[in-house]
Design a protein around this motif. Structure first.
Motif, PDB file in Angstrom:
ATOM      1  N   GLY A 101       0.818  -1.204   0.000  1.00  0.00           N
ATOM      2  CA  GLY A 101       0.000   0.000   0.000  1.00  0.00           C
ATOM      3  C   GLY A 101       0.849   1.250   0.000  1.00  0.00           C
ATOM      4  O   GLY A 101       1.973   1.257   0.527  1.00  0.00           O
ATOM      5  N   GLY A 168      -8.382  -3.038   1.899  1.00  0.00           N
ATOM      6  CA  GLY A 168      -7.209  -2.179   1.873  1.00  0.00           C
ATOM      7  C   GLY A 168      -7.024  -1.482   0.533  1.00  0.00           C
ATOM      8  O   GLY A 168      -7.880  -1.551  -0.356  1.00  0.00           O
ATOM      9  N   PHE A 169      -5.875  -0.827   0.367  1.00  0.00           N
ATOM     10  CA  PHE A 169      -5.652   0.043  -0.789  1.00  0.00           C
ATOM     11  C   PHE A 169      -5.513  -0.719  -2.106  1.00  0.00           C
ATOM     12  O   PHE A 169      -6.033  -0.285  -3.131  1.00  0.00           O
ATOM     13  CB  PHE A 169      -4.395   0.893  -0.570  1.00  0.00           C
ATOM     14  CG  PHE A 169      -4.635   2.144   0.214  1.00  0.00           C
ATOM     15  CD1 PHE A 169      -5.429   3.154  -0.297  1.00  0.00           C
ATOM     16  CD2 PHE A 169      -4.072   2.313   1.468  1.00  0.00           C
ATOM     17  CE1 PHE A 169      -5.659   4.317   0.417  1.00  0.00           C
ATOM     18  CE2 PHE A 169      -4.297   3.470   2.199  1.00  0.00           C
ATOM     19  CZ  PHE A 169      -5.091   4.471   1.675  1.00  0.00           C
ATOM     20  N   ARG A 170      -4.797  -1.840  -2.128  1.00  0.00           N
ATOM     21  CA  ARG A 170      -4.453  -2.463  -3.409  1.00  0.00           C
ATOM     22  C   ARG A 170      -5.694  -2.842  -4.216  1.00  0.00           C
ATOM     23  O   ARG A 170      -5.827  -2.437  -5.386  1.00  0.00           O
ATOM     24  CB  ARG A 170      -3.565  -3.694  -3.181  1.00  0.00           C
ATOM     25  CG  ARG A 170      -3.335  -4.512  -4.450  1.00  0.00           C
ATOM     26  CD  ARG A 170      -2.202  -5.499  -4.314  1.00  0.00           C
ATOM     27  NE  ARG A 170      -0.921  -4.812  -4.257  1.00  0.00           N
ATOM     28  CZ  ARG A 170       0.252  -5.455  -4.253  1.00  0.00           C
ATOM     29  NH1 ARG A 170       0.293  -6.765  -4.283  1.00  0.00           N
ATOM     30  NH2 ARG A 170       1.384  -4.771  -4.219  1.00  0.00           N
TER      31      ARG A 170
END
Length: 408
Positions: A101, A168-170
């Protein structure tokens, strides 16, 4: 009322372009403040992140160049829009590929570059809209512009916030990039009609706005009209997640984002459909008044421990009012453009709106910290109300743009 097929085709293309602007904006400007608050950033720091939208305020500096460019192989407007769309996709995928991230610093840098690309694309998109839409289509066009943008925000600021909370970000940014790629297909398949390129001696110039009758009063109206609302809403997501505010989790914030932005779709279409019937003066005054009253509702709920149902109702009301006010303002702005310099003229006006909104948002964190959430929202409502008074002053004095807007 039946909308002609030719109009629907134009609206469909423009919707995809404004939708693709709303997607990253919804995540980076609407969802990210709540994420940053959960990561421990202070209210002033969160407010200052809105300055990353600076390219939207400064795009008037390069808009004349884009209006002067010739058609080229891809088309005068399409030749700008398509490459920028693809660069935006690559940028988002690149951030998504970051191992573990992105850091906060690189994430905020990415927000800036996404804003730079999207603001440049917006210059060409606004010019394309002005050139494609006939006068009787402007209300629908601007209503749908706001609606499509807000639909992108629903996904970016609402559903993707849920995805982020779970993954999460990915994965979140990968989904964002994929959605942007899909939204690029309509402009990739579009064949732009030929449009005349202004001769060099008639190139759009910012000096035009220094000599146009009533321009300063009109630009002043644009500066104040949405500032109060943005002063309020910049601190809305931190208020939602703050233990001293509503104390919600990100999933609940996502729900409120979806409710509010979806309500904004209704407001945008309603405002776009009513503005020509009401006239610009009555639309800006009436919808601006509703906007100020709706912002005041935030101050009322911030004084107590509001329930989710109460917050959803207030968010819905405020977004309907805000959507109506925005659609009326954008329609008046588009009607004030010269067709041959549509991109530059509209961009100058839009830059004023964005500059005011950005400055208001940047200052909002300091206000919320000093006054508390309830005091901050009360001040924002007062600023929105003062803006309505300024609208009445400009129209009553006749110092606004002549003749297009003031005749409304």
């Amino acid at each position: 009322m039946t909308i002609p097929k030719s109009t629907l085709t134009k609206l469909g293309l423009l919707s995809s372009l404004y939708f693709s602007q709303g997607l990253p904006y919804g995540f980076f400007q609407d969802a990210l403040p709540a994420i940053l608050k959960t990561m421990g950033l202070s209210l002033p720091a969160i407010g200052l992140t809105y300055l990353l939208a600076l390219p939207w305020a400064l795009k008037f500096l390069w808009s004349p160049y884009l209006d002067r460019r010739g058609a080229g192989r891809l088309g005068r407007r399409r030749g700008v829009i398509l490459p920028i769309q693809l660069l935006s996709v690559l940028l988002v995928f690149g951030v998504a590929a970051w191992n573990g991230g992105p850091t906060i610093e690189w994430l905020l840098a990415s927000v800036f570059f996404v804003n730079l690309l999207a603001s440049t694309q917006d210059i060409a998109t606004d010019g394309l809209a002005v050139n494609l839409l006939a006068a009787h289509e402007l209300g629908w066009g601007n209503g749908l512009q706001v609606a499509a943008y807000r639909m992108g925000m629903v996904l970016g600021g609402g559903l993707l916030l849920r995805v982020f909370h779970a993954t999460g970000f990915r994965i979140t940014l990968t989904v964002l990039g994929a959605l942007l790629l899909v939204a690029t297909l309509p402009i990739a398949l579009f064949r732009e009609p030929e449009s005349a390129t202004p001769p060099a001696r008639e190139a759009p110039s910012l000096s035009y706005w220094l000599t146009r009758p009533g321009a300063f009063a009109w630009l002043g109206l644009l500066f104040v009209y949405k500032a109060g609302e943005h002063f309020a809403t910049a601190m809305l997501k931190p208020f939602f997640v703050d233990e001293k505010g509503a104390g919600l989790d990100l999933t609940q914030v996502s729900t409120l984002n979806i409710v509010g932005i979806s309500a904004g779709l209704v407001g945008a279409m309603l405002g776009g459909g009513l503005v020509r019937r009401l006239g610009y003066r009555r639309a800006l005054l009436g919808f601006g008044t509703l906007q100020a009253l709706a912002v005041l509702l935030y101050a009322l709920v911030a004084r107590h421990a509001p329930s989710m149902s109460t917050l959803a109702l207030v968010c819905g009301v405020e977004h309907v009012a805000g959507g109506m006010a925005t659609a009326s303002l954008f329609t008046a702005m588009m009607n004030s453009c010269r067709p041959e310099h549509a991109g530059a003229d509209y961009t100058v006006q839009a830059s004023v709106v964005v500059a005011a909104s950005g400055l208001a948002a940047a200052a909002s964190g300091f206000s919320a910290k000093a006054l508390g959430y309830a005091g901050h929202f009360t001040l924002a409502a007062a600023l929105a109300a003062l803006a309505v008074g300024f609208v009445g002053l400009v129209f009553r004095s006749g110092r606004g743009l002549e003749p297009a807007v003031m005749r409304g």
